[in-house]
Design a protein around this motif. Structure first.
Motif, short mmCIF file in Angstrom:
data_model
loop_
_atom_site.label_atom_id
_atom_site.label_comp_id
_atom_site.label_asym_id
_atom_site.label_seq_id
_atom_site.Cartn_x
_atom_site.Cartn_y
_atom_site.Cartn_z
N LEU A 172 0.83 -1.21 0.00
CA LEU A 172 0.00 0.00 0.00
C LEU A 172 0.87 1.26 0.00
CD1 LEU A 172 -3.03 1.02 0.35
CD2 LEU A 172 -2.45 1.27 2.76
N GLN A 173 0.55 2.17 -0.92
CA GLN A 173 1.25 3.46 -0.95
C GLN A 173 0.85 4.29 0.27
OE1 GLN A 173 -0.24 6.59 -1.39
NE2 GLN A 173 1.65 7.77 -1.61
N VAL A 174 1.84 4.95 0.89
CA VAL A 174 1.61 5.79 2.06
C VAL A 174 2.40 7.08 1.87
CG1 VAL A 174 2.05 5.98 4.56
CG2 VAL A 174 1.34 3.80 3.61
N PHE A 175 1.83 8.21 2.30
CA PHE A 175 2.58 9.47 2.28
C PHE A 175 3.12 9.81 3.66
CE2 PHE A 175 0.19 11.39 -1.57
CZ PHE A 175 1.29 11.22 -2.41
N GLY A 176 4.41 10.17 3.70
CA GLY A 176 4.97 10.90 4.83
C GLY A 176 5.01 12.36 4.39
N TYR A 177 5.29 13.28 5.32
CA TYR A 177 5.28 14.69 4.97
C TYR A 177 6.46 15.42 5.60
CZ TYR A 177 0.51 13.69 3.46
OH TYR A 177 -0.57 13.15 2.82
N ARG A 178 7.06 16.29 4.79
CA ARG A 178 8.12 17.16 5.30
C ARG A 178 7.63 18.60 5.35
NH1 ARG A 178 14.50 17.83 3.50
NH2 ARG A 178 14.86 19.62 4.87
N PHE A 179 7.84 19.24 6.50
CA PHE A 179 7.52 20.67 6.69
C PHE A 179 8.83 21.34 7.07
CE2 PHE A 179 2.88 19.89 7.57
CZ PHE A 179 2.92 18.53 7.79
N ASN A 180 9.53 21.92 6.12
CA ASN A 180 10.83 22.55 6.37
C ASN A 180 11.78 21.59 7.10
OD1 ASN A 180 10.05 24.88 5.12
ND2 ASN A 180 9.37 25.87 7.00
N ASP A 181 12.08 21.91 8.38
CA ASP A 181 13.08 21.13 9.13
C ASP A 181 12.51 19.90 9.81
OD1 ASP A 181 15.08 22.87 8.48
OD2 ASP A 181 14.73 24.16 10.23
N PHE A 182 11.22 19.67 9.63
CA PHE A 182 10.55 18.56 10.32
C PHE A 182 9.93 17.60 9.31
CE2 PHE A 182 6.40 16.96 11.92
CZ PHE A 182 6.89 16.08 12.89
N ALA A 183 10.07 16.30 9.55
CA ALA A 183 9.39 15.32 8.69
C ALA A 183 8.77 14.22 9.54
CB ALA A 183 10.36 14.72 7.69
N TYR A 184 7.60 13.79 9.09
CA TYR A 184 6.83 12.77 9.82
C TYR A 184 6.48 11.63 8.87
CZ TYR A 184 3.02 10.75 12.62
OH TYR A 184 2.21 9.91 13.34
N LEU A 185 6.98 10.46 9.21
CA LEU A 185 6.70 9.27 8.39
C LEU A 185 6.18 8.17 9.29
CD1 LEU A 185 8.97 10.81 6.63
CD2 LEU A 185 9.48 8.56 5.74
N THR A 186 5.10 7.54 8.88
CA THR A 186 4.62 6.41 9.66
C THR A 186 4.14 5.30 8.72
OG1 THR A 186 3.24 5.71 11.51
CG2 THR A 186 2.23 7.26 9.96
N ASP A 187 4.08 4.10 9.24
CA ASP A 187 3.60 2.94 8.48
C ASP A 187 4.42 2.68 7.21
OD1 ASP A 187 1.48 3.88 10.32
OD2 ASP A 187 0.40 2.14 9.57
N MET A 188 5.72 2.95 7.30
CA MET A 188 6.61 2.74 6.15
C MET A 188 7.33 1.40 6.27
SD MET A 188 6.57 5.28 4.04
CE MET A 188 6.12 7.01 3.91
#
Ligand SMILES: [Zn+2]
Ligand SMILES: [Zn+2]
Length: 253
Positions: A155-171
């Motif tokens: 399953l494709q999942v998106f993590g997200y980067r906001f400038n200096d912060f990135a959040y990835l889950t279920d990868m």
């Protein structure tokens, strides 16, 4: 930018209902984990990444009075089931913005058909403003958000980067091209389910390997199962710049 961990547990949460596993019985509040979600705040904006079945309690616990929108990683129940509980925000603020991949939007429309209904809508049902996320940077308010696409089993999942912060889950697997979008990030959050390998989630070794490759200043592990072990014991064994996230942890970047 402020990040609040609303939940750091895997799909069943910790403790698991009826479980007498020692981690589920732990008295340490850091071993109690609601389903994963974070509050991302900058300037006067407040966004939530995912809204699972614990969303209502998480909003109460965090004292969150308004949200500017919800950004979804993928459509699994532990990440979406709280969508009905946007109602108090909707009653006060009006339509709530949601951001998700078109496949996730399709699932949300099926599972929460009454929210998306246009004709003869039940008056108590909330309404959302749909924003489709593709695998390219997009703007939320004054913030450029960079999606990072990975696979969670198939399953494709998106993590997200906001400038200096990135959040990835279920990868579980990411192409190098996607990983390179994370280079230079100061704080990285990534999933680490347990010690043993798992077909759809990073285990601890895979998460640590991933962190090494991205090389952030600091990393926090989330989406944790009871099988990772006691918070205090696991954290002692982690590399210097890697921490276990826990519910209600706040970090400022
Ligand atoms: Zn999950
Ligand atoms: Zn999932």
């Amino acid at each position: 930018m402020k990040i609040t961990f609303l939940g750091t547990g895997t799909s069943q949460g910790i403790p698991i209902i009826g479980s007498d596993h020692p981690v589920c019985l732990s008295k340490n509040p850091k071993d109690k984990r609601l389903r994963v979600s974070v509050l991302v705040e900058w300037d006067n904006y407040t966004f939530v990444i995912d809204c699972g079945p614990d969303f209502r309690y998480q909003m109460l616990r965090a004292g969150c009075k308004r949200i500017d929108g919800i950004i979804f990683t993928h459509e699994h129940s532990d990440h979406v089931l709280g969508l009905d509980d946007i109602r108090p925000f909707y009653f006060r603020q009006g339509d709530i913005s949601i951001y998700a991949h078109k496949r996730v939007l399709k699932t949300l429309k099926r599972r929460f058909d009454y929210i998306f209904q246009i004709e003869n809508k039940y008056p108590g049902a909330p309404t959302v403003v749909v924003n489709r996320v593709k695998n390219k940077p997009f703007k939320i308010k004054n913030m450029q958000v960079v999606p990072i696409s990975g696979l969670h089993d198939k399953l494709q999942v998106f993590g997200y980067r906001f400038n200096d912060f990135a959040y990835l889950t279920d990868m579980k697997t990411l192409k190098n091209k996607e990983i390179s979008k994370l280079y230079g990030v100061k704080v990285l959050v990534v999933n680490a389910l347990r010690i043993q390998p798992h077909r759809s989630h990073f285990n601890l070794d895979e998460a640590l390997q991933f962190i090494k490759q991205v090389n952030p200043k600091k990393a926090y592990l989330t989406h944790i199962s009871h099988l990772l072990g006691f918070h205090e014991e696991v954290e002692k064994k982690l590399p210097k710049n890697v921490y276990l996230a826990y519910d209600e942890l706040e970090i400022t970047i």
